[in-house]
Enzyme design. Structure first.
Site, PDB file in Angstrom:
ATOM      1  N   GLU A 147       2.337 -16.181  27.699  1.00 52.75           N
ATOM      2  CA  GLU A 147       1.955 -17.267  28.401  1.00 52.75           C
ATOM      3  C   GLU A 147       2.408 -18.553  27.855  1.00 52.75           C
ATOM      4  O   GLU A 147       2.010 -18.885  26.366  1.00 52.75           O
ATOM      5  CB  GLU A 147       0.189 -17.164  28.261  1.00 52.75           C
ATOM      6  CG  GLU A 147      -0.542 -16.076  28.954  1.00 52.75           C
ATOM      7  CD  GLU A 147      -0.302 -16.500  30.437  1.00 52.75           C
ATOM      8  OE1 GLU A 147      -0.166 -17.667  30.814  1.00 52.75           O
ATOM      9  OE2 GLU A 147      -0.852 -15.687  31.150  1.00 52.75           O
ATOM     10  N   CYS A 203      -1.496 -26.397  27.975  1.00 52.70           N
ATOM     11  CA  CYS A 203      -0.236 -26.038  28.599  1.00 52.70           C
ATOM     12  C   CYS A 203      -0.328 -26.287  30.440  1.00 52.70           C
ATOM     13  O   CYS A 203       0.839 -26.498  31.052  1.00 52.70           O
ATOM     14  CB  CYS A 203      -0.008 -24.444  28.723  1.00 52.70           C
ATOM     15  SG  CYS A 203      -1.706 -23.537  29.081  1.00 52.70           S
ATOM     16  N   GLU A 237       7.787 -31.095  27.253  1.00 52.56           N
ATOM     17  CA  GLU A 237       6.433 -30.762  27.408  1.00 52.56           C
ATOM     18  C   GLU A 237       5.758 -32.081  26.327  1.00 52.56           C
ATOM     19  O   GLU A 237       5.895 -31.887  25.121  1.00 52.56           O
ATOM     20  CB  GLU A 237       5.856 -29.580  27.011  1.00 52.56           C
ATOM     21  CG  GLU A 237       4.431 -28.964  27.103  1.00 52.56           C
ATOM     22  CD  GLU A 237       4.171 -27.628  26.666  1.00 52.56           C
ATOM     23  OE1 GLU A 237       4.804 -27.106  25.956  1.00 52.56           O
ATOM     24  OE2 GLU A 237       3.216 -27.106  27.228  1.00 52.56           O
ATOM     25  N   LYS A 296      -3.884 -12.688  15.717  1.00 52.59           N
ATOM     26  CA  LYS A 296      -3.531 -13.655  14.647  1.00 52.59           C
ATOM     27  C   LYS A 296      -3.692 -14.986  15.186  1.00 52.59           C
ATOM     28  O   LYS A 296      -2.941 -15.412  16.138  1.00 52.59           O
ATOM     29  CB  LYS A 296      -1.906 -13.565  14.451  1.00 52.59           C
ATOM     30  CG  LYS A 296      -1.589 -14.422  13.124  1.00 52.59           C
ATOM     31  CD  LYS A 296       0.095 -14.571  13.133  1.00 52.59           C
ATOM     32  CE  LYS A 296       0.073 -15.871  14.071  1.00 52.59           C
ATOM     33  NZ  LYS A 296      -0.377 -16.953  13.769  1.00 52.59           N
TER      34      LYS A 296
HETATM   35  P1  NAP Z   1       3.800 -22.133  18.828  1.00 51.34           P
HETATM   36  O1  NAP Z   1       4.208 -22.825  17.764  1.00 51.34           O
HETATM   37  O2  NAP Z   1       4.689 -21.377  19.684  1.00 51.34           O
HETATM   38  O3  NAP Z   1       2.317 -21.164  18.194  1.00 51.34           O
HETATM   39  C1  NAP Z   1       1.657 -20.148  18.859  1.00 51.34           C
HETATM   40  C2  NAP Z   1       1.348 -19.115  18.047  1.00 51.34           C
HETATM   41  O4  NAP Z   1       2.685 -18.493  17.500  1.00 51.34           O
HETATM   42  C3  NAP Z   1       0.705 -19.742  16.696  1.00 51.34           C
HETATM   43  O5  NAP Z   1      -0.542 -18.546  16.288  1.00 51.34           O
HETATM   44  C4  NAP Z   1       1.614 -19.630  15.586  1.00 51.34           C
HETATM   45  O6  NAP Z   1       1.350 -19.305  14.444  1.00 51.34           O
HETATM   46  C5  NAP Z   1       2.555 -18.489  16.216  1.00 51.34           C
HETATM   47  N1  NAP Z   1       4.000 -18.183  15.891  1.00 51.34           N
HETATM   48  C6  NAP Z   1       4.638 -19.505  15.566  1.00 51.34           C
HETATM   49  N2  NAP Z   1       5.805 -18.988  15.084  1.00 51.34           N
HETATM   50  C7  NAP Z   1       6.035 -17.943  15.223  1.00 51.34           C
HETATM   51  C8  NAP Z   1       6.976 -16.506  14.860  1.00 51.34           C
HETATM   52  N3  NAP Z   1       8.139 -16.970  14.594  1.00 51.34           N
HETATM   53  N4  NAP Z   1       6.608 -15.417  14.895  1.00 51.34           N
HETATM   54  C9  NAP Z   1       5.145 -15.143  15.303  1.00 51.34           C
HETATM   55  N5  NAP Z   1       4.407 -16.062  15.541  1.00 51.34           N
HETATM   56  C10 NAP Z   1       4.559 -17.296  15.693  1.00 51.34           C
HETATM   57  O7  NAP Z   1       2.573 -22.874  20.035  1.00 51.34           O
HETATM   58  P2  NAP Z   1       1.390 -23.949  19.414  1.00 51.34           P
HETATM   59  O8  NAP Z   1       2.066 -25.132  19.240  1.00 51.34           O
HETATM   60  O9  NAP Z   1       0.519 -23.286  18.680  1.00 51.34           O
HETATM   61  O10 NAP Z   1       0.990 -24.223  20.815  1.00 51.34           O
HETATM   62  C11 NAP Z   1       1.225 -24.924  22.035  1.00 51.34           C
HETATM   63  C12 NAP Z   1       2.057 -24.257  22.983  1.00 51.34           C
HETATM   64  O11 NAP Z   1       1.363 -23.121  23.642  1.00 51.34           O
HETATM   65  C13 NAP Z   1       2.495 -25.248  24.031  1.00 51.34           C
HETATM   66  O12 NAP Z   1       3.770 -25.236  24.367  1.00 51.34           O
HETATM   67  C14 NAP Z   1       1.513 -24.777  25.215  1.00 51.34           C
HETATM   68  O13 NAP Z   1       2.167 -24.980  26.619  1.00 51.34           O
HETATM   69  C15 NAP Z   1       1.438 -23.354  24.976  1.00 51.34           C
HETATM   70  N6  NAP Z   1       0.287 -22.618  25.393  1.00 51.34           N
HETATM   71  C16 NAP Z   1       0.638 -21.939  26.703  1.00 51.34           C
HETATM   72  C17 NAP Z   1      -0.741 -21.496  27.358  1.00 51.34           C
HETATM   73  C18 NAP Z   1      -0.531 -20.748  28.525  1.00 51.34           C
HETATM   74  O14 NAP Z   1      -1.484 -19.969  28.821  1.00 51.34           O
HETATM   75  N7  NAP Z   1       0.530 -20.439  29.130  1.00 51.34           N
HETATM   76  C19 NAP Z   1      -2.036 -21.616  26.691  1.00 51.34           C
HETATM   77  C20 NAP Z   1      -2.047 -22.700  25.761  1.00 51.34           C
HETATM   78  C21 NAP Z   1      -0.963 -23.074  25.063  1.00 51.34           C
HETATM   79  P3  NAP Z   1       1.137 -20.490  12.944  1.00 51.34           P
HETATM   80  O15 NAP Z   1       0.570 -21.719  14.054  1.00 51.34           O
HETATM   81  O16 NAP Z   1       0.105 -19.886  12.316  1.00 51.34           O
HETATM   82  O17 NAP Z   1       2.616 -20.600  12.880  1.00 51.34           O
END
Ligand code: NAP
Length: 483
Positions: A255, A289, A386, A179
């Site tokens: 992650e 990240c 962040e 997804k």
């Molecule tokens: P996010 O809001 O947590 O969303 C990540 C994914 O989770 C998206 O596909 C989102 O889908 C989905 N999602 C959100 N709420 C959900 C729920 N309640 N149940 C199931 N899935 C859900 O994060 P983001 O804003 O996309 O990405 C930024 C974050 O990712 C930052 O905190 C960054 O540090 C972290 N990140 C970490 C790494 C690592 O390797 N450690 C790498 C890259 C990014 P939808 O968007 O479709 O809602």
């Protein structure tokens, strides 16, 4: 290929059991540099999610029994096709996510490496055979695919976050449902088409796009046929998903978010530190990240460091990622712009000095001016949260213990960066900084051959390296008597 032709080639349905399925309702995907709709794609329901898991479950045994060399060859073919379609994938990422084309090209290279690396790892899954200490039996340790996996990816690296999960899962013999983020789903859809073209059997990879992530995800996590969740995204969502995974005691890889310290000691090579800072902060428009979040700089070099980074930042080209000379594209959406502005305002109100930028750019799209703040005061939100935007925040320090204390003063622990010419000090930092990864005199660390991951609230598990495939393998121990 023109933008229009490329978008016309990107599938818009759900990919389930090797077939593309439209849905009644759709989601609009926007270009963040203009706000214009790029495509309308399928919007999965919970029932679609179950259908995708059905498809993954149906072929799990066959895929696990497929010869490792065959699994490897399909991944290698996918790598080769990605090189052929490099320009298309780069453009697609720039369109839906906003990063400059050169960076999207870099992501094709980085993301592609997971396909090549794990095509090589697929044929090197080994076990152990030994005698027990009593001499009465033989101990066999073997590795087996964990089973159907659910993969959730974020919007910031649309290709690499997908390949970093799909490649080891397929190499290990697992089938998957993926997804992607609803903000940037097109790259994953286009990649599913590529996997199909590479000869991947139907049902091994299934793609769900949805506007209601939680409604689609929770039932899947509670379905006992699913055996693993691999999630990349924010810490709060990760925490929620770990709780939901508890019901079926799912294997999880997490992650999560970061708050990377970037420590510059007084003995650092300042040219290298400035180059490293620019890369660690402004790559992906600060939306990584691994982005350096807090620049902890020795008081004796802090003014010179701030002067040099500010000079570089003032020279950045701001614009749509497809334009020549652009190094800073838009942020992903309005919320990201508002957050960057709020963090800057809070820091300035608490005593920080604004050296450049500090506000949204007055043009179409979601742009925030690249910003440098110095003398950021303790208690400022920007040191705790962040940033996920192009804001470089500097804090001075005077002794090594202080630098370590400041660097570790966060619940995150993904990556740290340290610049020093003193080898012993560098080694002390490896021991003392509480992060899963470190850049020692370098500002970019990601590599398919390395174990990527964090400690503390930055996550559980590792992606890439020799470790990556083990996230998708279960260890089985068998005892047999002396023959
Ligand atoms: P996010 O809001 O947590 O969303 C990540 C994914 O989770 C998206 O596909 C989102 O889908 C989905 N999602 C959100 N709420 C959900 C729920 N309640 N149940 C199931 N899935 C859900 O994060 P983001 O804003 O996309 O990405 C930024 C974050 O990712 C930052 O905190 C960054 O540090 C972290 N990140 C970490 C790494 C690592 O390797 N450690 C790498 C890259 C990014 P939808 O968007 O479709 O809602």
């Amino acid at each position: 290929m023109s933008e229009k032709d490329l978008l016309a080639h990107v599938p818009t349905g759900l990919f389930i059991g090797g077939k593309w399925r439209p849905t009644a309702s759709t989601i609009d995907v926007l270009d963040p540099s203009t706000g214009v709709v790029l495509a309308s794609i399928a919007d999965a329901s919970a029932a679609d999610a179950t259908a995708a898991l059905d498809a993954a479950v149906a072929v799990q045994d066959d895929w696990a029994a497929t010869a490792p060399r065959v699994r490897s060859d399909i991944l290698r073919k996918a790598f080769d096709l990605l090189q052929e379609r490099r320009d298309e994938f780069a453009l697609l990422m720039t369109l839906e996510m906003g990063k400059p084309l050169a960076e999207s090209n870099g992501e094709v290279t980085y993301g592609g490496e997971f396909l090549r690396w794990f095509s090589e790892e697929a044929v090197r899954i080994t076990g152990r055979y030994g005698v027990n200490p009593e001499g009465t039996g033989r101990m066999i340790v073997s590795q087996h695919p964990v089973g159907p996996c659910y993969l959730i990816t974020p919007w910031n690296f649309p290709l690499a976050m997908a390949t970093r999960k799909i490649a080891p899962a397929l190499a290990a013999g697992c089938t998957v449902v993926i997804k992607p983020a609803s903000l940037t789903p097109l790259t994953t859809l286009y990649f599913a088409k590529l996997l199909d073209d590479a000869g991947l059997p139907a049902g091994v990879v299934n793609v769900l796009t949805t506007s209601s992530s939680s409604a689609v995800t929770e039932p899947l996590l509670h379905d006992s046929r699913l055996r693993k969740l691999s999630f990349t995204g924010s810490t709060p969502v990760g925490q929620k998903l770990i709780q939901q995974s508890a019901t079926n005691v799912l294997r999880t890889s997490m992650e999560l978010g970061g708050n990377a310290p970037f420590v510059v000691f007084d003995d650092a090579d300042l040219d290298a530190a400035v180059d490293g800072a620019i890369a660690a902060k402004f790559r992906n428009i600060g939306q990584a990240c691994t982005a350096a979040n807090r620049f902890i700089v020795h008081a004796s070099v802090v003014d010179e460091f701030a002067r040099r980074v500010t000079e570089r930042v003032k020279g950045f080209g701001i614009g749509r990622g497809t334009e020549e000379g652009v190094t800073i594209g838009p942020l992903i959406d309005d919320r990201a712009v508002a957050k960057a502005g709020k963090l800057v305002d809070d820091a300035v109100s608490k005593g920080a000095t604004l050296l450049t930028g500090g506000a949204p750019v007055d043009r179409d799209g979601t742009f925030f001016a690249p910003t440098v703040l110095t003398d950021v005061q303790p208690g400022s939100d920007i040191l705790r949260e962040e940033i996920f935007g192009p804001v470089l925040a500097i804090v001075p320090f005077t002794d090594e213990a202080d630098a370590v204390r400041l660097a570790n003063d966060t619940e995150y622990g993904l990556v740290s960066y340290v610049f020093t010419k003193d080898l012993a000090r560098g080694q002390r930092m490896i021991d003392k900084l509480q992060t899963g990864m470190m850049g020692l005199n370098v500002g970019v660390i990601s590599n398919a051959a390395a174990p990527f991951g964090g400690v503390k609230q930055s996550g559980i598990g590792r992606e890439g390296g020799f470790e990556g495939i083990h996230e998708y393998l279960s260890t089985k121990y068998t005892m047999t008597p002396v023959p």
